[in-house]
Write a protein that holds these residues in place. Sequence first.
Motif, PDB file in Angstrom:
ATOM      1  N   ARG A  73       0.886  -1.381  -0.115  1.00  0.00           N
ATOM      2  CA  ARG A  73       0.160   0.003   0.025  1.00  0.00           C
ATOM      3  C   ARG A  73       0.761   1.279   0.044  1.00  0.00           C
ATOM      4  O   ARG A  73       0.550   2.229  -0.564  1.00  0.00           O
ATOM      5  CB  ARG A  73      -0.903  -0.009   1.213  1.00  0.00           C
ATOM      6  CG  ARG A  73      -1.647   1.107   1.285  1.00  0.00           C
ATOM      7  CD  ARG A  73      -2.917   1.042   2.401  1.00  0.00           C
ATOM      8  NE  ARG A  73      -2.196   0.933   3.847  1.00  0.00           N
ATOM      9  CZ  ARG A  73      -2.849   0.948   5.008  1.00  0.00           C
ATOM     10  NH1 ARG A  73      -4.005   0.915   4.925  1.00  0.00           N
ATOM     11  NH2 ARG A  73      -2.188   0.728   5.977  1.00  0.00           N
ATOM     12  N   LEU A 128      -4.199  -5.837   9.324  1.00  0.00           N
ATOM     13  CA  LEU A 128      -4.206  -4.540  10.384  1.00  0.00           C
ATOM     14  C   LEU A 128      -5.027  -4.824  11.613  1.00  0.00           C
ATOM     15  O   LEU A 128      -5.679  -5.602  11.603  1.00  0.00           O
ATOM     16  CB  LEU A 128      -4.367  -3.339   9.681  1.00  0.00           C
ATOM     17  CG  LEU A 128      -6.052  -2.982   9.586  1.00  0.00           C
ATOM     18  CD1 LEU A 128      -6.211  -1.244   9.193  1.00  0.00           C
ATOM     19  CD2 LEU A 128      -6.495  -3.810   8.582  1.00  0.00           C
ATOM     20  N   LYS A 212      -9.805 -13.579  11.654  1.00  0.00           N
ATOM     21  CA  LYS A 212      -8.636 -14.636  11.166  1.00  0.00           C
ATOM     22  C   LYS A 212      -9.480 -15.915  11.197  1.00  0.00           C
ATOM     23  O   LYS A 212      -8.947 -16.803  10.427  1.00  0.00           O
ATOM     24  CB  LYS A 212      -7.785 -14.639  12.490  1.00  0.00           C
ATOM     25  CG  LYS A 212      -6.648 -13.241  12.208  1.00  0.00           C
ATOM     26  CD  LYS A 212      -5.821 -13.321  10.950  1.00  0.00           C
ATOM     27  CE  LYS A 212      -4.809 -12.276  10.919  1.00  0.00           C
ATOM     28  NZ  LYS A 212      -4.114 -12.036   9.732  1.00  0.00           N
TER      29      LYS A 212
HETATM   30  N1  LIG Z   1       2.493  -8.961  14.619  1.00  0.00           N
HETATM   31  C1  LIG Z   1       2.245  -9.889  15.256  1.00  0.00           C
HETATM   32  O1  LIG Z   1       2.307 -10.234  16.434  1.00  0.00           O
HETATM   33  C2  LIG Z   1       1.313 -10.972  14.542  1.00  0.00           C
HETATM   34  C3  LIG Z   1       0.910 -12.322  15.132  1.00  0.00           C
HETATM   35  C4  LIG Z   1       0.234 -13.025  14.250  1.00  0.00           C
HETATM   36  C5  LIG Z   1      -0.118 -12.944  12.870  1.00  0.00           C
HETATM   37  N2  LIG Z   1       0.146 -11.449  12.387  1.00  0.00           N
HETATM   38  C6  LIG Z   1      -0.093 -11.353  11.152  1.00  0.00           C
HETATM   39  O2  LIG Z   1       0.947 -11.071  10.433  1.00  0.00           O
HETATM   40  C7  LIG Z   1       0.634 -10.283   9.227  1.00  0.00           C
HETATM   41  C8  LIG Z   1       1.726  -9.068   9.006  1.00  0.00           C
HETATM   42  O3  LIG Z   1       1.507  -8.169  10.000  1.00  0.00           O
HETATM   43  P1  LIG Z   1       2.823  -7.470  10.768  1.00  0.00           P
HETATM   44  O4  LIG Z   1       2.817  -7.914  12.347  1.00  0.00           O
HETATM   45  O5  LIG Z   1       4.242  -7.780   9.710  1.00  0.00           O
HETATM   46  O6  LIG Z   1       2.325  -5.980  10.962  1.00  0.00           O
HETATM   47  P2  LIG Z   1       2.510  -4.652  10.148  1.00  0.00           P
HETATM   48  O7  LIG Z   1       4.285  -4.477  10.411  1.00  0.00           O
HETATM   49  O8  LIG Z   1       1.762  -3.606  10.566  1.00  0.00           O
HETATM   50  O9  LIG Z   1       2.622  -4.957   8.554  1.00  0.00           O
HETATM   51  C9  LIG Z   1       1.363  -4.901   7.963  1.00  0.00           C
HETATM   52  C10 LIG Z   1       1.319  -4.804   6.578  1.00  0.00           C
HETATM   53  O10 LIG Z   1       0.151  -5.006   6.094  1.00  0.00           O
HETATM   54  C11 LIG Z   1      -0.198  -4.132   5.061  1.00  0.00           C
HETATM   55  N3  LIG Z   1      -1.763  -3.307   5.095  1.00  0.00           N
HETATM   56  C12 LIG Z   1      -2.376  -2.697   6.000  1.00  0.00           C
HETATM   57  N4  LIG Z   1      -3.525  -2.441   5.519  1.00  0.00           N
HETATM   58  C13 LIG Z   1      -3.694  -2.431   4.003  1.00  0.00           C
HETATM   59  C14 LIG Z   1      -4.230  -2.185   3.166  1.00  0.00           C
HETATM   60  N5  LIG Z   1      -5.609  -1.645   3.294  1.00  0.00           N
HETATM   61  N6  LIG Z   1      -4.123  -2.530   1.797  1.00  0.00           N
HETATM   62  C15 LIG Z   1      -2.853  -3.103   1.475  1.00  0.00           C
HETATM   63  N7  LIG Z   1      -1.781  -3.470   2.494  1.00  0.00           N
HETATM   64  C16 LIG Z   1      -2.184  -3.111   3.760  1.00  0.00           C
HETATM   65  C17 LIG Z   1       0.771  -2.606   5.644  1.00  0.00           C
HETATM   66  O11 LIG Z   1       0.926  -1.773   4.743  1.00  0.00           O
HETATM   67  P3  LIG Z   1       1.495  -0.174   5.271  1.00  0.00           P
HETATM   68  O12 LIG Z   1       2.789  -0.279   5.409  1.00  0.00           O
HETATM   69  O13 LIG Z   1       1.128   0.661   4.031  1.00  0.00           O
HETATM   70  O14 LIG Z   1       0.353   0.136   6.136  1.00  0.00           O
HETATM   71  C18 LIG Z   1       2.049  -3.608   6.186  1.00  0.00           C
HETATM   72  O15 LIG Z   1       2.611  -3.773   5.027  1.00  0.00           O
HETATM   73  C19 LIG Z   1      -0.780  -9.838   9.328  1.00  0.00           C
HETATM   74  O16 LIG Z   1      -1.677 -10.605   8.808  1.00  0.00           O
HETATM   75  C20 LIG Z   1      -1.048  -9.996  10.923  1.00  0.00           C
HETATM   76  O17 LIG Z   1      -2.355 -10.110  11.128  1.00  0.00           O
HETATM   77  C21 LIG Z   1       1.126 -10.753  13.176  1.00  0.00           C
END
Ligand SMILES: NC(=O)c1ccc[n+]([C@@H]2O[C@H](COP(=O)([O-])OP(=O)(O)OC[C@H]3O[C@@H](n4cnc5c(N)ncnc54)[C@H](OP(=O)(O)O)[C@@H]3O)[C@@H](O)[C@H]2O)c1
Length: 330
Positions: A73, A128, A212
């Motif tokens: 994005r 997100l 999820k």
């Molecule tokens: N962090 C944890 O503890 C954790 C645990 C379990 C699962 N997860 C999952 O892991 C995945 C990655 O998350 P992360 O932890 O790496 O978080 P993050 O650092 O916030 O990364 C999230 C990514 O999703 C993108 N995104 C959000 N809204 C969007 C939209 N409307 N259109 C396109 N892209 C969008 C963001 O883009 P922008 O940079 O432009 O906002 C960013 O690249 C997610 O599915 C999350 O649910 C995370």
Amino acid sequence: MADNKQEKYSNPFNATFTGIMDLFRKHEPAGELKPTDRFDGKTVLVDGASSGLGFAIAIEVARRGAKVIMVCRSGIPGKGEKVKRLSRSDDIHMLQVDYSDLLSIRRLVAGIRDQFGKIDILICNAGLVPKKSRKTPQGLEEMFMVNYLSKFIFVNLLLKENCFRHSGSGHPRIIFVSSETHRNPRKFDWDSFGVYKEYSINKSLELYGYYKLLLTTFAVELSRRLNADEFKYSVFAICPGPINSNIGREAPKIFHPLMKLIFALFFKSPPRAAIPVVYLAASPDMENKPFDYLFLMSREEADEKALNPENGKRLWEMSVQLVESIWVLD
Ligand SMILES: NC(=O)c1ccc[n+]([C@@H]2O[C@H](COP(=O)([O-])OP(=O)(O)OC[C@H]3O[C@@H](n4cnc5c(N)ncnc54)[C@H](OP(=O)(O)O)[C@@H]3O)[C@@H](O)[C@H]2O)c1
């Protein structure tokens, strides 16, 4: 502290505690990502690649020889340049999308079809945790759209446009980054499926788990449908565990210093969290598997609600109806 699965992730404190405790639990590894697990000649698409886990996955798959399509994005072209530098690969490409907008997803699929033709591996990672409900351009709720429905639309459009390569070197793999929070909801709320509702931060994590659950149920049903006659696609879902990423960016500012400390001390770095995802994408161990679910590096059963074929069928049919209704409005 909550000891039943339904309450483990019901609020930020329980979720953080559970996440940390899970990291200390002993897990039997499903396998190991080896230096020989490579992607030479393959095209790997990873979305949400501007930050956290997606960014780390992009670097690791590029190091392992893939042509990488970073779907972002934000962060175009800067994040792609950084991935090139860190992976020492020039075969990095970027496409823009906002998953909250149906039109943007259609443009993305047209871009993939026209610029790249086929992909071998799809990693649906974007997600997100918003601080409150927000309406999308088509009137849906943003987290519902980004964390679930956009993936239903995106994958189905890619299938319709014939964007997956079927070659001698293995079946296409479709990987969904889900979360153990999918076990949290007690049941499906079919009556309010796709209906916009207002909420604030204290409800965000509960809904995050629910979306999820929808995502994991979709992953199981997708595998069921794609492989009904013969095995053609691997579909995997994974919870990468707690990651020191930007996922908490919308939490109240007052908690940011504490969260930063806890995340840095206890949560996995994105490059470490990326390893099991890249294992699913690359390892020959995962060939010929229609479906699998990993929590960190260990194999688990997805929640029984997600595995139930009646739920899968109902979710699929309701998603089709909803997409058709917004398609018409468009
Ligand atoms: N962090 C944890 O503890 C954790 C645990 C379990 C699962 N997860 C999952 O892991 C995945 C990655 O998350 P992360 O932890 O790496 O978080 P993050 O650092 O916030 O990364 C999230 C990514 O999703 C993108 N995104 C959000 N809204 C969007 C939209 N409307 N259109 C396109 N892209 C969008 C963001 O883009 P922008 O940079 O432009 O906002 C960013 O690249 C997610 O599915 C999350 O649910 C995370």
